[in-house]
Design a protein around this motif. Structure first.
Motif, mmCIF file in Angstrom:
data_model
loop_
_atom_site.group_PDB
_atom_site.id
_atom_site.type_symbol
_atom_site.label_atom_id
_atom_site.label_comp_id
_atom_site.label_asym_id
_atom_site.label_seq_id
_atom_site.Cartn_x
_atom_site.Cartn_y
_atom_site.Cartn_z
ATOM 1 N N ASP A 211 11.663 8.901 -7.120
ATOM 2 C CA ASP A 211 11.134 8.685 -8.190
ATOM 3 C C ASP A 211 11.350 9.804 -8.720
ATOM 4 O O ASP A 211 11.664 9.835 -9.734
ATOM 5 C CB ASP A 211 9.623 8.810 -7.264
ATOM 6 N N GLU A 212 10.836 10.821 -8.334
ATOM 7 C CA GLU A 212 11.013 11.895 -9.613
ATOM 8 C C GLU A 212 12.115 12.258 -9.766
ATOM 9 O O GLU A 212 12.388 12.711 -11.223
ATOM 10 C CB GLU A 212 9.723 12.705 -9.101
ATOM 11 N N ASN A 213 13.072 12.776 -8.889
ATOM 12 C CA ASN A 213 14.281 12.393 -9.123
ATOM 13 C C ASN A 213 15.278 11.642 -10.360
ATOM 14 O O ASN A 213 16.340 12.103 -10.071
ATOM 15 C CB ASN A 213 14.742 13.107 -7.822
ATOM 16 N N ILE B 204 0.317 -0.973 -0.006
ATOM 17 C CA ILE B 204 -0.338 0.153 -0.284
ATOM 18 C C ILE B 204 0.869 1.004 0.193
ATOM 19 O O ILE B 204 1.813 1.347 0.453
ATOM 20 C CB ILE B 204 -0.961 0.067 1.564
ATOM 21 N N GLN B 205 0.553 2.037 -0.888
ATOM 22 C CA GLN B 205 1.460 3.547 -0.569
ATOM 23 C C GLN B 205 0.129 4.401 -0.173
ATOM 24 O O GLN B 205 -1.261 4.255 -0.545
ATOM 25 C CB GLN B 205 1.724 4.113 -2.636
ATOM 26 N N LEU B 206 0.463 5.257 0.504
ATOM 27 C CA LEU B 206 -0.174 6.410 0.898
ATOM 28 C C LEU B 206 -0.044 8.285 0.191
ATOM 29 O O LEU B 206 1.652 7.926 -0.038
ATOM 30 C CB LEU B 206 0.069 6.686 2.490
ATOM 31 N N LYS B 207 -0.330 8.712 -0.644
ATOM 32 C CA LYS B 207 0.467 9.657 -0.606
ATOM 33 C C LYS B 207 0.031 10.892 0.523
ATOM 34 O O LYS B 207 -1.082 10.504 0.981
ATOM 35 C CB LYS B 207 -0.715 10.675 -2.059
ATOM 36 N N VAL B 208 0.654 11.533 0.287
ATOM 37 C CA VAL B 208 0.767 12.509 1.993
ATOM 38 C C VAL B 208 1.450 14.056 1.550
ATOM 39 O O VAL B 208 1.920 13.800 0.188
ATOM 40 C CB VAL B 208 1.535 11.814 2.748
ATOM 41 N N ALA C 74 5.058 5.751 1.884
ATOM 42 C CA ALA C 74 4.411 7.215 2.206
ATOM 43 C C ALA C 74 5.184 8.215 1.136
ATOM 44 O O ALA C 74 6.625 8.611 1.593
ATOM 45 C CB ALA C 74 4.725 7.945 3.329
ATOM 46 N N ASP C 75 3.830 8.442 0.278
ATOM 47 C CA ASP C 75 4.637 9.224 -0.641
ATOM 48 C C ASP C 75 4.775 10.527 -0.748
ATOM 49 O O ASP C 75 3.303 11.057 -1.217
ATOM 50 C CB ASP C 75 4.372 8.275 -2.369
ATOM 51 N N ALA C 76 4.934 10.900 -0.920
ATOM 52 C CA ALA C 76 4.707 12.900 -0.736
ATOM 53 C C ALA C 76 5.193 13.297 -1.640
ATOM 54 O O ALA C 76 4.986 14.898 -2.246
ATOM 55 C CB ALA C 76 6.036 14.042 0.480
#
Ligand code: MG
Length: 368
Positions: free
Chosen positions: A241-243, A161-165, A192-194
């Protein structure tokens, strides 16, 4: 064999149910770009790129189509079976814009597979399994709702499970990480993905407040330098991720000891060809990875699944697909769907997708 024509389609796809909320954007549809490469031997390949709105990362849909229009004419006449050589032509035609090059690259792998009668995963070295795990990403929502969704998705069979934070009071981020972790069964992984939203202060405070909670902190801050600056103080594994804009950044993040793993986006990196290299680097350096993309339909999904099937299972964090949020498949028969949190690897040659091209309407760009 030669590339005789390239068609580029634009397709607006609505998101099912409520708009999808991340720390920096709210989305109710996405704008996908599909590439159709036609050859003189009647083999046709498909690729796709779909940046999730214009603020998730620098890549955006209009940029993808402009880049394809810029590079496309130089590809006519090239041999689509020589993927590396075509990639060199693309690099000689346009600097950067890996996400547009990725759509061409994907279509070339599709053509190669169809021509040689092999699946893309076979061309990539072979699938290690025929059914791979996905993971479920819970958008920003009230804590109680996130807990309910986590329970439901765990029961459905999702192993992660990934939570957007981010983008809201930090107390809510801390509460959602703690509360969701309490309802997950042993072995169900949590991230937890900010999406770049936390300050270094926020990331340090969350890590301290959730010290006893097992979770991966994904792309906590905006820049690579910010992430580096907190790396040694954070109690949790950090995934980038984005980097990870290109292969060089992946190598740097591993060399610097900044990343414990990665959330990879196939198109951002430049397509299946680049993903094959980062897969091998991660295997050599023992770094877990996912094979995701930033939304898109069956074509992108198939590319992620073929690659994911070749990653050693102990290093594979799953393939995130937009499938649960999409109304219909491009390929009504062999489209990619998630069942019980897992995805079957396509059986047909190439990407294994035969799209109903009428869904996309007339091409937005015709080359050749
Ligand atoms: Mg992410």
């Amino acid at each position: 064999m030669q590339i005789s024509a390239i068609n580029v389609y634009q397709y607006d796809m609505p998101i099912l149910g409520k708009p999808y909320k991340m720390s920096n954007t709210v989305l109710d549809h996405f704008d996908s770009t599909i590439v159709e490469i036609i050859t003189d031997k009647n083999v046709v390949g498909y690729g796709e790129t779909c940046p999730v709105g214009p603020v998730y990362q620098p890549q955006h849909a209009l940029g993808a189509r402009a880049a394809l229009e810029e590079m496309g004419p130089n590809l006519i006449g090239a041999n689509p079976l020589q993927i590396q050589n075509v990639y060199h032509i693309m690099e000689g035609s346009l600097n950067g814009h890996n996400y547009a090059k990725a759509a061409i690259d994907m279509a070339l792998w599709d053509i190669c597979g169809k021509f040689y009668g092999a699946r893309v995963c076979d061309l990539l070295g072979g699938a290690v399994r025929e059914n791979i795990p996905s993971y479920y990403s819970i958008g920003i929502c009230p804590v109680d709702e996130a807990v309910e969704i986590a329970r439901e998705k765990q029961a459905e069979g999702y192993p992660r499970i990934q939570l957007k934070v981010g983008g809201r009071p930090l107390e809510e981020d801390i509460a959602v990480i703690r509360r969701v972790s309490e309802v997950l069964n042993p072995g169900i992984r949590l991230a937890a993905d900010a999406n770049r939203a936390w300050t270094t202060r926020d990331a340090l405070m969350v890590s301290l407040a959730c010290e006893k909670v097992q979770f991966v902190m994904e792309q906590p801050c905006n820049t690579y330098d910010e992430v580096c600056s907190i790396r040694k103080q954070v109690h949790h594994p950090i995934y980038l991720d984005e980097n990870t804009e290109n292969l060089g950044m992946v190598l740097k993040a591993i060399g610097d000891g900044t990343a414990d793993g990665f959330g990879f986006k196939t198109t951002r990196l430049g397509g299946i060809s680049v993903m094959r290299t980062v897969r091998d680097v991660c295997r050599e350096m023992n770094k877990p990875m996912s094979c995701d993309d930033s939304w898109g339909g069956d074509i992108i999904a198939a590319a992620c699944v073929h690659m994911g099937a070749t990653v050693p299972p102990h290093l594979f964090e799953g393939a995130w697909l937009a499938a649960p949020y999409i109304e219909k498949n491009y390929d009504p028969e062999n489209g990619i769907n998630i069942v019980n949190g897992h995805i079957d690897v396509p059986k047909g040659p190439g990407l294994g997708i035969t799209p109903d091209t009428s869904i996309w309407g007339a091409p937005a760009i015709e080359l050749g």
